[in-house]
Design an enzyme around this catalytic site. Structure first.
Site, PDB file in Angstrom:
ATOM      1  CG  ASP A   1       7.113   4.701 -11.780  1.00 17.18           C
ATOM      2  OD1 ASP A   1       7.662   3.590 -11.829  1.00 17.18           O
ATOM      3  OD2 ASP A   1       5.876   4.849 -11.853  1.00 17.18           O
TER       4      ASP A   1
ATOM      5  CB  SER B   1      -0.945  -0.038   1.201  1.00 17.28           C
ATOM      6  OG  SER B   1      -1.865   1.013   1.174  1.00 17.28           O
TER       7      SER B   1
ATOM      8  CE  LYS C   1      -4.905  -2.224   0.982  1.00 17.50           C
ATOM      9  NZ  LYS C   1      -5.037  -0.792   0.577  1.00 17.50           N
TER      10      LYS C   1
END
Length: 528
Positions: A297, A286, A311
């Protein structure tokens, strides 16, 4: 008829929540209301309509996804405490050992410390009720010690060297729950911070720790999110903002009934420069995945460890009229490249996914992990290949170390023998240890677990009917020794000192240190 009216009110509220557009009291809503009303008024036997209603809510949520859940009123406060950052009580860490409550630590500045309760004290009575030797549950102890701020609880303690019980009147207060387990310098320039969840105080704790480490000379940071199951979305966004430059996308969320909402970095980050490594594993979930996904990224840092939990769903909490609540999935979240890392949950045993990963060899072998090309993405700076659809894959894979684990070791741990040994050892040698090792640095370099200590551990294992294996003991001997030293350090000092010892076994951390010390290797992993 009050219960029936409550049910009707709940159903009316459900109808009004932004789950989907529908007319008031649709056919299905009226059907459910009719059934519950008929049961309440007409069923042949006495029925607990509250329980029936709760079971109905649970059944409905189970049809949706694994993370939409119902929380009864009596459990709600306890469920929220780790994220809210505090509870109301007296401020002790304790363990039950042979039906006796041992105070392991008093929390600095909290009520128990203020009245003079010490580590090593044994709690015998709470409000004239004897709790020693009666096999009382930990949950019952906490229920008795916790209470509204400003109220008083009376306890009696047995202290070594004092012939009679000592009575304390402790005024309850707010007790902090910390997100940050440890923050220390690995060497002269590399700092280490471990965060256990993302709660209301996470950012403040991180910033204070970061400031301290910078003053000690930190240039590079290892952020440990292993075992971090997540928490508040905003806490994850705020932490990621510490590492990313202004206007860089951190995460966006979107659902059928929730418009796309983006979160971007500000210019307030305290560690936007400097090498960064984030440690992750199969239980990082999460909010941990939001931070690690944004770091990866943007090619801001290197991820080390194993594939995360997967998740990618956002829950919103709704309080029901009786004080209970539901946490309902309202959106998915996406990393800056557009990856949704939620693993599949339809048609599989979602709860056994980690067990399945282990059986398939994924925790030991990187080659056991396969991602379809349809889930391939490119990072935003170096255009490295990353994948969505089931957790975040680290840049550097580190397998689980099973070289020292044995059945004998697992049994010693599972039956509480190791913990019992450490509690008793500290209880008997606390004064001696503090005299011999006045500072933790002295303990870290000067204390070693002796063969006599290990022999005593084995004897306690025999008393617990754990079958001894010489070969397995020898294989696990180093593991036992480090764990014992770490637990003693925790009981004498704090959780931070525990991690400074136990991290000798943290292979992802050791790999991260190796990468940090090789600037060319660090840069090459990021495609720079």
């Amino acid at each position: 008829m009050k219960k029936t009216r409550l049910i009707a009110l709940i159903l009316t509220m459900i109808n009004c929540w932004p789950t989907k557009a529908q007319q008031d009291f649709s056919v299905n809503t009226r059907k459910l209301q009719y059934v519950l009303g008929a049961i309440d008024r007409l069923y042949v036997d006495t029925v607990d309509i509250n329980k029936v209603t709760e079971n109905a809510i649970v059944s409905v949520l189970e049809e949706l996804d694994p993370h939409s859940v119902y929380i009864p009123q009596k459990e709600l406060q306890q469920a929220n405490e780790p994220l809210e950052g505090s509870f109301e009580g007296i401020g002790i860490q304790f363990q039950m050992l042979e039906d006796t409550l041992f105070v392991i630590q008093t929390i600095a500045g909290c009520p128990a410390e203020r009245v003079g309760i010490r580590a090593g004290d044994r709690m015998i009575e709470i409000e004239d009720s004897i709790i020693a030797g009666v096999k009382i549950q930990n949950s019952d102890i906490m229920r008795r010690l916790r209470g509204k701020k400003g109220t008083t609880v009376r306890v009696k303690m047995l202290r070594a060297g004092v012939p009679e019980l000592i009575e304390f009147h402790v005024v309850r207060d707010k007790i902090p729950i910390y997100s940050l387990d440890a923050a220390y310098m690995v060497d002269k320039t590399i700092g280490y911070i471990k965060i256990n969840n993302f709660g209301a105080t996470t950012l403040d704790e991180f910033q204070k720790a970061l400031s301290t480490l910078k003053k000690e000379g930190m240039k590079s940071l290892i952020l440990d999110l292993q075992g971090n199951g997540g928490g508040y979305l905003n806490a994850a966004i705020n932490l990621a903002d510490e590492f990313l430059g202004k206007n860089k996308l951190i995460v966006y969320t979107q659902g059928i009934h929730q418009p796309k909402t983006t979160a971007t970095a500000t210019n307030q980050g305290d560690f936007e420069q400097g090498n960064l490594i984030v440690l992750i594993d199969e239980t990082s979930a999460s909010a941990s995945e939001i931070v690690s996904g944004a770091v990866q990224d943007w090619d801001r840092g290197v991820l080390v460890g194993r594939r995360t939990f997967g998740k990618g769903l956002v829950q919103r909490q709704f309080i029901l009229p009786d004080g209970s609540a539901i946490r309902l999935t309202t959106a998915r979240y996406y990393t800056p490249t557009g990856r949704c890392i939620q693993k599949p949950y339809k048609g599989i045993d979602y709860q056994k996914d980690l067990e399945t990963r282990y059986k398939h060899g994924e925790l030991m072998h990187k080659d056991s992990i396969h991602f379809p090309d349809s889930l391939k993405y490119a990072t935003l700076t170096s255009e490295r290949t990353v994948y969505g659809g089931g957790g975040i894959m680290p840049d550097v894979f580190v397998p689980v170390d099973t070289t020292m684990t044995t059945t004998y070791h697992r049994n010693i741990i599972a039956k509480g023998v190791l913990n019992k040994f450490c509690v008793q050892y500290v209880d008997m040698h606390r004064t001696e240890l503090k005299t011999q090792f006045p500072a933790f640095e002295d303990f870290l370099s000067g204390f070693s677990v002796s063969d006599d200590m290990l022999d005593e551990l084995v004897s306690m294992g025999n008393e617990a009917n754990i079958e001894y294996s010489e070969s397995e003991f020898q294989r696990s001997k180093r593991l036992f020794s480090i764990q014992i030293k770490a637990l003693i350090a925790r009981d004498i000092w704090s959780m931070q000192e525990y991690y400074r010892v136990i991290n000798e076994l943290n292979n992802p951390l050791q790999k991260a240190i190796e990468i940090m010390k090789d600037k060319n290797l660090y840069a090459s992993i990021l495609g720079k």
